[in-house]
Scaffold this motif. Sequence first.
Motif, PDB file in Angstrom:
ATOM      1  N   VAL A 313       0.835  -1.204   0.000  1.00 56.02           N
ATOM      2  CA  VAL A 313       0.000   0.000   0.000  1.00 56.02           C
ATOM      3  C   VAL A 313       0.868   1.253   0.000  1.00 56.02           C
ATOM      4  O   VAL A 313       0.560   2.247  -0.670  1.00 56.02           O
ATOM      5  CB  VAL A 313      -0.968  -0.002   1.205  1.00 56.02           C
ATOM      6  N   THR A 314       1.991   1.192   0.759  1.00 53.64           N
ATOM      7  CA  THR A 314       2.916   2.326   0.753  1.00 53.64           C
ATOM      8  C   THR A 314       3.465   2.558  -0.654  1.00 53.64           C
ATOM      9  O   THR A 314       3.547   3.691  -1.135  1.00 53.64           O
ATOM     10  CB  THR A 314       4.074   2.108   1.735  1.00 53.64           C
ATOM     11  N   GLY A 315       3.841   1.455  -1.312  1.00 52.90           N
ATOM     12  CA  GLY A 315       4.310   1.573  -2.689  1.00 52.90           C
ATOM     13  C   GLY A 315       3.218   2.105  -3.609  1.00 52.90           C
ATOM     14  O   GLY A 315       3.468   2.962  -4.466  1.00 52.90           O
ATOM     15  N   TRP A 316       2.006   1.617  -3.387  1.00 52.16           N
ATOM     16  CA  TRP A 316       0.860   2.037  -4.203  1.00 52.16           C
ATOM     17  C   TRP A 316       0.585   3.533  -4.035  1.00 52.16           C
ATOM     18  O   TRP A 316       0.190   4.228  -4.975  1.00 52.16           O
ATOM     19  CB  TRP A 316      -0.350   1.192  -3.787  1.00 52.16           C
ATOM     20  N   LYS A 317       0.807   4.026  -2.812  1.00 50.16           N
ATOM     21  CA  LYS A 317       0.551   5.442  -2.531  1.00 50.16           C
ATOM     22  C   LYS A 317       1.795   6.306  -2.698  1.00 50.16           C
ATOM     23  O   LYS A 317       1.747   7.413  -3.248  1.00 50.16           O
ATOM     24  CB  LYS A 317       0.018   5.603  -1.107  1.00 50.16           C
ATOM     25  N   ALA A 318       2.944   5.804  -2.206  1.00 46.94           N
ATOM     26  CA  ALA A 318       4.152   6.635  -2.175  1.00 46.94           C
ATOM     27  C   ALA A 318       4.781   6.815  -3.549  1.00 46.94           C
ATOM     28  O   ALA A 318       5.248   7.910  -3.879  1.00 46.94           O
ATOM     29  CB  ALA A 318       5.172   6.035  -1.207  1.00 46.94           C
ATOM     30  N   LEU A 319       4.788   5.737  -4.355  1.00 47.68           N
ATOM     31  CA  LEU A 319       5.418   5.863  -5.679  1.00 47.68           C
ATOM     32  C   LEU A 319       4.713   6.896  -6.563  1.00 47.68           C
ATOM     33  O   LEU A 319       5.373   7.756  -7.158  1.00 47.68           O
ATOM     34  CB  LEU A 319       5.463   4.497  -6.365  1.00 47.68           C
ATOM     35  N   PRO A 320       3.369   6.853  -6.670  1.00 47.74           N
ATOM     36  CA  PRO A 320       2.711   7.919  -7.428  1.00 47.74           C
ATOM     37  C   PRO A 320       2.964   9.304  -6.830  1.00 47.74           C
ATOM     38  O   PRO A 320       3.079  10.289  -7.565  1.00 47.74           O
ATOM     39  CB  PRO A 320       1.223   7.546  -7.336  1.00 47.74           C
ATOM     40  N   ALA A 321       3.071   9.361  -5.484  1.00 49.64           N
ATOM     41  CA  ALA A 321       3.332  10.654  -4.842  1.00 49.64           C
ATOM     42  C   ALA A 321       4.715  11.172  -5.222  1.00 49.64           C
ATOM     43  O   ALA A 321       4.895  12.364  -5.520  1.00 49.64           O
ATOM     44  CB  ALA A 321       3.220  10.529  -3.320  1.00 49.64           C
ATOM     45  N   ILE A 322       5.718  10.268  -5.216  1.00 49.26           N
ATOM     46  CA  ILE A 322       7.072  10.672  -5.626  1.00 49.26           C
ATOM     47  C   ILE A 322       7.066  11.096  -7.091  1.00 49.26           C
ATOM     48  O   ILE A 322       7.713  12.081  -7.486  1.00 49.26           O
ATOM     49  CB  ILE A 322       8.073   9.521  -5.387  1.00 49.26           C
ATOM     50  N   ASN A 323       6.312  10.339  -7.909  1.00 54.47           N
ATOM     51  CA  ASN A 323       6.191  10.713  -9.324  1.00 54.47           C
ATOM     52  C   ASN A 323       5.557  12.097  -9.473  1.00 54.47           C
ATOM     53  O   ASN A 323       5.976  12.916 -10.312  1.00 54.47           O
ATOM     54  CB  ASN A 323       5.344   9.677 -10.063  1.00 54.47           C
ATOM     55  N   LYS A 324       4.528  12.362  -8.648  1.00 55.60           N
ATOM     56  CA  LYS A 324       3.875  13.671  -8.699  1.00 55.60           C
ATOM     57  C   LYS A 324       4.831  14.774  -8.272  1.00 55.60           C
ATOM     58  O   LYS A 324       4.805  15.880  -8.818  1.00 55.60           O
ATOM     59  CB  LYS A 324       2.633  13.678  -7.798  1.00 55.60           C
ATOM     60  N   ILE A 325       5.698  14.459  -7.298  1.00 58.39           N
ATOM     61  CA  ILE A 325       6.687  15.445  -6.857  1.00 58.39           C
ATOM     62  C   ILE A 325       7.608  15.800  -8.023  1.00 58.39           C
ATOM     63  O   ILE A 325       7.836  16.978  -8.321  1.00 58.39           O
ATOM     64  CB  ILE A 325       7.499  14.913  -5.663  1.00 58.39           C
ATOM     65  N   LEU A 326       8.139  14.760  -8.684  1.00 56.10           N
ATOM     66  CA  LEU A 326       9.053  15.013  -9.808  1.00 56.10           C
ATOM     67  C   LEU A 326       8.329  15.685 -10.969  1.00 56.10           C
ATOM     68  O   LEU A 326       8.871  16.578 -11.632  1.00 56.10           O
ATOM     69  CB  LEU A 326       9.694  13.703 -10.263  1.00 56.10           C
ATOM     70  N   ASN A 327       7.087  15.235 -11.202  1.00 55.10           N
ATOM     71  CA  ASN A 327       6.287  15.870 -12.269  1.00 55.10           C
ATOM     72  C   ASN A 327       6.052  17.339 -11.968  1.00 55.10           C
ATOM     73  O   ASN A 327       6.152  18.198 -12.851  1.00 55.10           O
ATOM     74  CB  ASN A 327       4.935  15.158 -12.394  1.00 55.10           C
ATOM     75  N   SER A 328       5.720  17.612 -10.703  1.00 52.92           N
ATOM     76  CA  SER A 328       5.450  18.999 -10.315  1.00 52.92           C
ATOM     77  C   SER A 328       6.711  19.847 -10.394  1.00 52.92           C
ATOM     78  O   SER A 328       6.667  21.014 -10.796  1.00 52.92           O
ATOM     79  CB  SER A 328       4.871  19.045  -8.894  1.00 52.92           C
ATOM     80  N   ILE A 329       7.855  19.258 -10.007  1.00 54.86           N
ATOM     81  CA  ILE A 329       9.125  19.988 -10.123  1.00 54.86           C
ATOM     82  C   ILE A 329       9.413  20.311 -11.588  1.00 54.86           C
ATOM     83  O   ILE A 329       9.834  21.425 -11.925  1.00 54.86           O
ATOM     84  CB  ILE A 329      10.279  19.169  -9.498  1.00 54.86           C
ATOM     85  N   THR A 330       9.161  19.335 -12.466  1.00 52.63           N
ATOM     86  CA  THR A 330       9.355  19.568 -13.901  1.00 52.63           C
ATOM     87  C   THR A 330       8.433  20.676 -14.396  1.00 52.63           C
ATOM     88  O   THR A 330       8.843  21.561 -15.160  1.00 52.63           O
ATOM     89  CB  THR A 330       9.067  18.270 -14.684  1.00 52.63           C
TER      90      THR A 330
END
Length: 605
Positions: A313-330
Amino acid sequence: MQQKENYNYIQAFKWIYSRLLKKRKIQFWILFVGMSSAALLETVAVGSVAFFASVITDPQVMFNSKYVAFFQTYTHLEILQTVKGLILASGFVMLGLILFKNIMKAVVAYGITRFGVLIEAYFGQVLLDGILRLPYKWHLMRNSADLVTTIMWRTFLGREFFRPCLLIMNNILMVAIMLTALFFIHPGVSMSVMAVLGTTSVFIYKVIKKQVDRTATIARDYQLSINQVTTMAIHGIKDVKISATENQFSSRFYKKAFPLARITGMQELYAESPVLILETIGFAMICAAIFFMLLLSNSSTAYVTGTMVVLAVTGWKALPAINKILNSITKVRKALPFIANEIMYFEEIEANAPPAGLKTSKSPVFEHQIHFNQVCFSYQDSDRHVIHNMSFEINKGDTVGIIGKSGAGKSTLVDLLIGLLKPVKGQITIDGTPLAREHLAAWLQITGYVPQSPYIYDGTIAQNVAFGVDESDIDRQWVKQCCTMASMDEFMEDLPDGIDAFIGERGIRLSGGQQQRVAIARALYTRPEVMIFDEATSSLDTKSEKAIQETIYSFRGKQTLIIIAHRLSTVKACDYLIWIDNGTIRLQGKSDKVLSAYEKETVAT
């Protein structure tokens, strides 16, 4: 105007935040608290899912665990006294937490988006107001298409920048709280996951950062060029058709739009790459951790199951969140060149802001005389005076004509008289009071201006006459009176809707003479004491010119009239004439005297 390119996202964030209203700053911190609460709830909900999975997998072990014993002792809930009750209770708690955290996330998502658009609205209004208040001389040096584009780019201060910044904060909070919770459950696994994902994220960010910055700057410049070409072609459609340059304009458009497509595609690739890479590595790490616990750990099935669920569940939630962080930084980095452009204009506005405490005059400013005293003017970046040592007086109630050949400086003189331009030397006074910034608003309120080529927009006659006034605030009776004074009754009788008739963009449904009458009615709407006609008949045929002349002179004795004309027939009836030649006064005096000398000069040359 020098473009500043070296803003980073922290500097840009501080710049925006520092200029927010106090109310918006409070809303920002409320949002921050909401985001923190949503992140905490997300973690608690993940824990409840893991606990429920463990109860389902091995209910007896979980029923006998110290955690359940703790709740049994301190809550005395009857439902926790049986295995079946524990399963039901943990299920209801899990559903309740998930429902509550989803409601919280929805509220936060709404708040973040709304806050971003509120920032756009605020900065857009400040930007438009500031640009409109910048000196007219400043506008003469700018491309109008660039200014319109700048207003449209307000989204890069809100949805395209501040909103991603808020999303970065939101997702960092959620990932940090989740990984902290995972650390307490299984320190070794969590440290490995954090180390690998953190190192990968930093590496991806470092690799794509320069490419994102480079492509964002190129994209901004291409968009500026496309808007300039489009504006030029649409605004000059008549010239485009007459010169048969449709292909040239479409070709210029394509030469900028085609490479922009490639640049945009690269930007999307840079945005999506972190998602794909992190997703692959992240789930590989989760699988490795689960295999490790299953094969090498001596933990109970319930513990392994719970940990596996937490990891999954952490992977299910955290990985998209990390992706959103990088996407938002971009996304933030893509917005930085556009923000630099916006900040550049804000700095111009702030540099030209009136001094603190400047009081504007609201009392009437013209009772006796307008006086030019040794006035000189030159345009920016030019040492040559287009108006040189000009001195004259205009008494209230006079009808004064200003004549001269094309390029003599007549229109510049008008802009000085209106107050749009400021002398570089000498002084303009109204009843002895200098025409300074603090008196300009009062002067403009009593000044009506009719240009050679009036701006007519795609609205009704009433909307064009009461230019800039909200439709609900238009004084319709006064509009009709202004139209009557401008001799519009005859052609308005042919319009089925009268003052509510739409006249098309640039007044396409009206003749040149009718457009001039709309401009005269617009000038009259503010009840001016001074009426300035700047070559108002020069582009009209003889019949229309004569009709407009009659309209102009109908105001004689009611207002002070200043008539700038190239055609002498327009100014023959003036009380006083000023002949301008190469930015200086060649002769001034009674109309017959000046006209006689001017005509001799014209014949001789």
